[in-house]
Design an enzyme around this catalytic site. Structure first.
Site, PDB file in Angstrom:
ATOM      1  N   GLU A  54       0.866  -1.186   0.000  1.00 35.60           N
ATOM      2  CA  GLU A  54       0.000   0.000   0.000  1.00 35.60           C
ATOM      3  C   GLU A  54       0.901   1.234   0.000  1.00 35.60           C
ATOM      4  OE1 GLU A  54      -2.837   0.498   3.198  1.00 35.60           O
ATOM      5  OE2 GLU A  54      -3.548  -1.579   3.006  1.00 35.60           O
ATOM      6  N   ASP A  65      -5.873   8.139  10.993  1.00 35.54           N
ATOM      7  CA  ASP A  65      -4.514   7.703  11.299  1.00 35.54           C
ATOM      8  C   ASP A  65      -4.113   8.022  12.726  1.00 35.54           C
ATOM      9  OD1 ASP A  65      -3.853   8.222   7.968  1.00 35.54           O
ATOM     10  OD2 ASP A  65      -3.222   6.414   9.041  1.00 35.54           O
TER      11      ASP A  65
HETATM   12  O1  IGP Z   1      -1.076   1.210  10.929  1.00 30.05           O
HETATM   13  P1  IGP Z   1      -1.687  -0.138  11.212  1.00 30.05           P
HETATM   14  O2  IGP Z   1      -2.352  -0.194  12.596  1.00 30.05           O
HETATM   15  O3  IGP Z   1      -0.717  -1.277  10.955  1.00 30.05           O
HETATM   16  O4  IGP Z   1      -2.890  -0.329  10.163  1.00 30.05           O
HETATM   17  C1  IGP Z   1      -2.614  -0.362   8.717  1.00 30.05           C
HETATM   18  C2  IGP Z   1      -2.836   1.054   8.246  1.00 30.05           C
HETATM   19  O5  IGP Z   1      -1.725   1.819   8.658  1.00 30.05           O
HETATM   20  C3  IGP Z   1      -3.009   1.322   6.748  1.00 30.05           C
HETATM   21  O6  IGP Z   1      -3.725   0.324   6.072  1.00 30.05           O
HETATM   22  C4  IGP Z   1      -3.682   2.653   6.756  1.00 30.05           C
HETATM   23  C5  IGP Z   1      -3.001   3.850   6.826  1.00 30.05           C
HETATM   24  N1  IGP Z   1      -3.896   4.870   6.990  1.00 30.05           N
HETATM   25  C6  IGP Z   1      -5.176   4.352   7.088  1.00 30.05           C
HETATM   26  C7  IGP Z   1      -6.408   4.959   7.321  1.00 30.05           C
HETATM   27  C8  IGP Z   1      -7.564   4.158   7.363  1.00 30.05           C
HETATM   28  C9  IGP Z   1      -7.463   2.755   7.178  1.00 30.05           C
HETATM   29  C10 IGP Z   1      -6.207   2.107   6.971  1.00 30.05           C
HETATM   30  C11 IGP Z   1      -5.079   2.928   6.938  1.00 30.05           C
END
Ligand code: IGP
Length: 281
Positions: A54, A65
């Site tokens: 991603e 975030d």
């Molecule tokens: O950071 P984590 O807890 O590992 O979760 C993935 C996430 O960072 C990524 O998929 C993502 C970054 N920003 C987001 C905002 C909403 C949903 C998902 C995201």
């Protein structure tokens, strides 16, 4: 003869399913600490064993975030990079030899400002296989889905444990995979997940004709393997972005690009996350 070329995301999931393996999908903030280093980090993630990635567009108002990714966005936005700069990183990574599928991750407003037709045209031009827009309003969903279909870019939806009632509607139209959020709240490393996570994942699995992946809070191989039996992939963002942050030289040095040692530390961290071969439950 169909002119549509197979989407690389579908191909990767089919290959992994045949091997009984779970996809490891890192998230990185583009431009953190700078765009050239982002290309090196994408290559390091693939070398570490990531199956797709991603590529996050830094945003000034990252509502979903947690602090780690908010700080990464702030570092990236110091360089005043644009959405098109972030999209262009994919072509640079391809030129550097990276082969895994790219998924752009952006909030809706930057895509809307650019123009949805131009946005998806650029994704197609730069070889993106998917896009995640966490705050895509449902009323815009039909238009965006139509453009995504025409350009062959998978529009990957998110479902959260609170959206049980909408899971059917969301999962039935999903392309690429369904992004199952493991916990309520914002992104960030967690020690435990939503209490009903397993039942929630079963609900999504029943409603979805595409693979399902879990994200939010995963920061270790043990946590990744916890989901390996019930999901087709795990997404890890904050834990990796935190490793990038920890590997940056002190700001005082001015140029805060990652050193070779810093890059190696991030690559080793990602490699350690990879679920071992797991027989599907
Ligand atoms: O950071 P984590 O807890 O590992 O979760 C993935 C996430 O960072 C990524 O998929 C993502 C970054 N920003 C987001 C905002 C909403 C949903 C998902 C995201």
């Amino acid at each position: 003869m169909s002119t549509a070329t197979a989407n690389a995301i579908d191909t990767v999931f089919a290959e992994l399913a045949a091997r009984g393996e779970t996809a490891l999908i890192p998230f990185l903030t583009m431009g953190d600490p700078d765009l050239d280093t982002s290309v090196k980090l994408i290559a390091a993630a693939e070398a570490a064993g990531a199956h797709m990635i991603e590529l996050g567009v830094p945003y000034s108002d990252p509502l979903a975030d947690g602090p780690v990714i908010q700080r990464a966005s702030e570092r990236a936005l110091r360089h005043r990079i644009s959405l098109t700069d972030c999209i262009g990183v994919a072509s640079k990574a391809r030129a550097a030899g990276v082969r895994m599928p790219f998924i752009l991750f952006t909030y809706f407003n930057p895509a809307l400002q650019l123009g949805l037709e131009r946005f998806f045209g650029l994704l197609q031009e730069h070889g993106f296989s998917g896009v995640i827009i966490p705050d895509l309003p449902l009323e815009e969903d039909t238009e965006v889905r139509g453009i995504a279909e025409r350009t062959g870019v998978h529009l990957i939806p998110l479902v959260a444990p609170t959206s049980e009632a909408r899971v059917e509607r969301i999962a039935s139209k999903a392309k690429g995979f369904v992004y199952c959020v493991s916990s309520l709240g914002v992104t960030g490393v967690r020690s435990d997940f939503h209490a009903g996570i397993d039942r929630f994942l079963e609900t999504v699995r029943r409603a979805s004709s595409v693979p399902i992946c879990v994200g939010f809070g995963i920061s270790s191989r043990e946590q990744a393997e916890r989901f390996a039996g019930v999901a087709d992939g795990v997404i890890v963002g904050s834990a990796i972005v935190r490793q990038v942050e920890a590997s940056l030289p002190p700001e005082a040095l001015g140029d805060n690009a990652l050193t070779e040692a810093g890059l190696a530390a991030v690559q080793a961290f990602i490699a350690d996350l990879k679920p071992r071969k797991s027989e599907k439950a």
